[in-house]
Design a protein around this motif. Sequence first.
Motif, mmCIF file in Angstrom:
data_model
loop_
_atom_site.group_PDB
_atom_site.id
_atom_site.type_symbol
_atom_site.label_atom_id
_atom_site.label_comp_id
_atom_site.label_asym_id
_atom_site.label_seq_id
_atom_site.Cartn_x
_atom_site.Cartn_y
_atom_site.Cartn_z
ATOM 1 N N PHE A 86 0.793 -1.228 0.000
ATOM 2 C CA PHE A 86 0.000 0.000 0.000
ATOM 3 C C PHE A 86 0.833 1.290 0.000
ATOM 4 C CE2 PHE A 86 0.540 -1.090 4.438
ATOM 5 C CZ PHE A 86 0.714 0.121 5.085
ATOM 6 N N LEU A 87 2.138 1.209 0.286
ATOM 7 C CA LEU A 87 2.980 2.410 0.196
ATOM 8 C C LEU A 87 3.969 2.344 -0.972
ATOM 9 C CD1 LEU A 87 3.676 3.352 3.931
ATOM 10 C CD2 LEU A 87 2.114 4.420 2.309
ATOM 11 N N TRP A 88 3.584 1.611 -2.013
ATOM 12 C CA TRP A 88 4.406 1.523 -3.224
ATOM 13 C C TRP A 88 4.716 2.911 -3.767
ATOM 14 C CZ3 TRP A 88 7.734 -1.074 -5.904
ATOM 15 C CH2 TRP A 88 7.938 -0.801 -7.259
ATOM 16 N N LYS A 89 3.777 3.839 -3.618
ATOM 17 C CA LYS A 89 3.967 5.201 -4.126
ATOM 18 C C LYS A 89 5.247 5.839 -3.554
ATOM 19 C CE LYS A 89 0.788 8.342 -5.659
ATOM 20 N NZ LYS A 89 -0.542 8.440 -5.969
ATOM 21 N N LYS A 114 8.352 3.373 -5.027
ATOM 22 C CA LYS A 114 8.483 3.231 -6.480
ATOM 23 C C LYS A 114 9.712 3.947 -7.040
ATOM 24 C CE LYS A 114 5.862 4.053 -10.687
ATOM 25 N NZ LYS A 114 4.625 4.596 -11.254
ATOM 26 N N ASP A 115 10.033 5.117 -6.522
ATOM 27 C CA ASP A 115 11.169 5.864 -7.081
ATOM 28 C C ASP A 115 12.510 5.191 -6.785
ATOM 29 O OD1 ASP A 115 11.364 6.581 -4.360
ATOM 30 O OD2 ASP A 115 11.991 8.625 -4.822
ATOM 31 N N GLU A 151 15.355 10.258 -2.120
ATOM 32 C CA GLU A 151 14.245 9.528 -2.728
ATOM 33 C C GLU A 151 13.063 9.533 -1.767
ATOM 34 O OE1 GLU A 151 15.739 5.551 -3.355
ATOM 35 O OE2 GLU A 151 16.917 6.145 -5.089
ATOM 36 N N ARG A 152 11.847 9.464 -2.300
ATOM 37 C CA ARG A 152 10.675 9.336 -1.428
ATOM 38 C C ARG A 152 10.818 8.085 -0.556
ATOM 39 N NH1 ARG A 152 8.850 11.094 -6.253
ATOM 40 N NH2 ARG A 152 8.300 9.020 -6.971
ATOM 41 N N GLY A 171 8.181 -3.574 -11.173
ATOM 42 C CA GLY A 171 6.866 -3.272 -10.615
ATOM 43 C C GLY A 171 6.766 -3.708 -9.176
ATOM 44 N N LYS A 172 5.606 -3.471 -8.589
ATOM 45 C CA LYS A 172 5.442 -3.844 -7.186
ATOM 46 C C LYS A 172 5.135 -5.321 -7.014
ATOM 47 C CE LYS A 172 0.890 -2.871 -5.523
ATOM 48 N NZ LYS A 172 0.025 -1.942 -4.825
#
Length: 150
Positions: free
Chosen positions: A32-35, A38-39, A50-51, A130-131
Motif C-alpha cells: 500500500f505504500l508503493w507510491k 516506487k522511485d 528519494e521518497r 513493478g510492485k
Amino acid sequence: MMTFFWILIFLATFSFMEFMAWFTHKYVMHGFLWKLHKDHHHKDHSSWWERNDFFFIFYAAVSIGCFITWQYYGFWAGLPIGLGIFAYGVAYFMVHDIFIHQRFKLFRNANNWYAKGIRRAHKMHHKHLGKEDGECFGMLFPPLRFFKKK
C-alpha cells in the motif's frame, strides 16, 4: 547479569529488524505504500533524496521512541531495543545505500563471498520493476542460494 540481558535484547532486536525489513519491504513498500518506494525502482527525479528514504525516518522515530521510554519512563529495555534498531539502521545504510547503490563512493572494491551474495540478491530484487513478482526483500541475510558460486 543485567549486562547479559542488555546484550541479548540488543542482538535479538538487531536480528528481528532483518525480519521487519523483509516484512515492511514485501508487504508495505511493495504494497500500500508503493507510491513512496516506487522511485527506488524507477528513478523519476534528479534529487539525491528519494521518497523511499521516508521509511528510514519511520524506523529512526521508533528507535528514538525507545530511547525516550528508557530515559524518561524508566523502561530499561528501551535502551538495548533502541540501540538494536539504530545499529540495524546503520548496517542497512552501509550495505544498501553505500555499498550496493553507491550513494557515496565507498566500498567499491569489496569482493568477498558475502559482498557478492548481497549484490546478487539485491540485483534479483531490482530486476522486477513493478510492485508485483518481487523477490529477495531482506537485506543482510539473503537466501543462501545467492552465496553459491556460479
